[in-house]
Design a protein around this motif. Sequence first.
Motif, PDB file in Angstrom:
ATOM      1  N   TYR A  81       0.831  -1.209   0.000  1.00 38.05           N
ATOM      2  CA  TYR A  81       0.000   0.000   0.000  1.00 38.05           C
ATOM      3  C   TYR A  81       0.868   1.262   0.000  1.00 38.05           C
ATOM      4  N   LYS A  82       1.908   1.272   0.822  1.00 34.64           N
ATOM      5  CA  LYS A  82       2.764   2.454   0.915  1.00 34.64           C
ATOM      6  C   LYS A  82       3.591   2.678  -0.355  1.00 34.64           C
ATOM      7  N   ASP A  83       3.900   1.598  -1.094  1.00 35.57           N
ATOM      8  CA  ASP A  83       4.740   1.730  -2.275  1.00 35.57           C
ATOM      9  C   ASP A  83       3.961   1.952  -3.566  1.00 35.57           C
ATOM     10  N   THR A  84       2.649   1.965  -3.504  1.00 37.82           N
ATOM     11  CA  THR A  84       1.862   2.186  -4.712  1.00 37.82           C
ATOM     12  C   THR A  84       1.260   3.579  -4.680  1.00 37.82           C
ATOM     13  N   ASN A  85       0.585   3.920  -5.764  1.00 39.28           N
ATOM     14  CA  ASN A  85      -0.032   5.232  -5.854  1.00 39.28           C
ATOM     15  C   ASN A  85      -1.357   5.296  -5.081  1.00 39.28           C
ATOM     16  N   LEU A  86      -1.743   4.221  -4.390  1.00 39.60           N
ATOM     17  CA  LEU A  86      -2.953   4.257  -3.573  1.00 39.60           C
ATOM     18  C   LEU A  86      -2.753   5.128  -2.357  1.00 39.60           C
ATOM     19  N   HIS A  87      -1.520   5.273  -1.931  1.00 42.24           N
ATOM     20  CA  HIS A  87      -1.186   6.106  -0.770  1.00 42.24           C
ATOM     21  C   HIS A  87      -0.816   7.493  -1.275  1.00 42.24           C
ATOM     22  N   SER A  88      -1.477   8.505  -0.747  1.00 45.30           N
ATOM     23  CA  SER A  88      -1.197   9.857  -1.259  1.00 45.30           C
ATOM     24  C   SER A  88      -0.184  10.590  -0.415  1.00 45.30           C
TER      25      SER A  88
END
Length: 88
Positions: A81-88
């Motif tokens: 989650y932290k390494d994808t663009n889902l986390h702003s």
Amino acid sequence: DLAISVLIAFLWLVSTFVWAKALADIKASTGASIVPGIESCKAPGTTCHFLSVTRMGILNVSVVFGLLNMILWAGNIWLIYKDTNLHS
């Protein structure tokens, strides 16, 4: 994919809890409390004694490892989650 990892972690958690419940049921149905329910032990002049059941410590360890594995999955999901663009 994040959704697949979340699904696997959830299913692992559910299956660990189901296994823990099944283990508790196994312990209850093989313990000393079953002796009064055995029909042949109710016969007059009959005495039944509960000796022992095989140790089930390794089964307890399997439940603990199941929970630890779920924690690892949850940590992996957090990193995804932290390494994808889902986390702003």
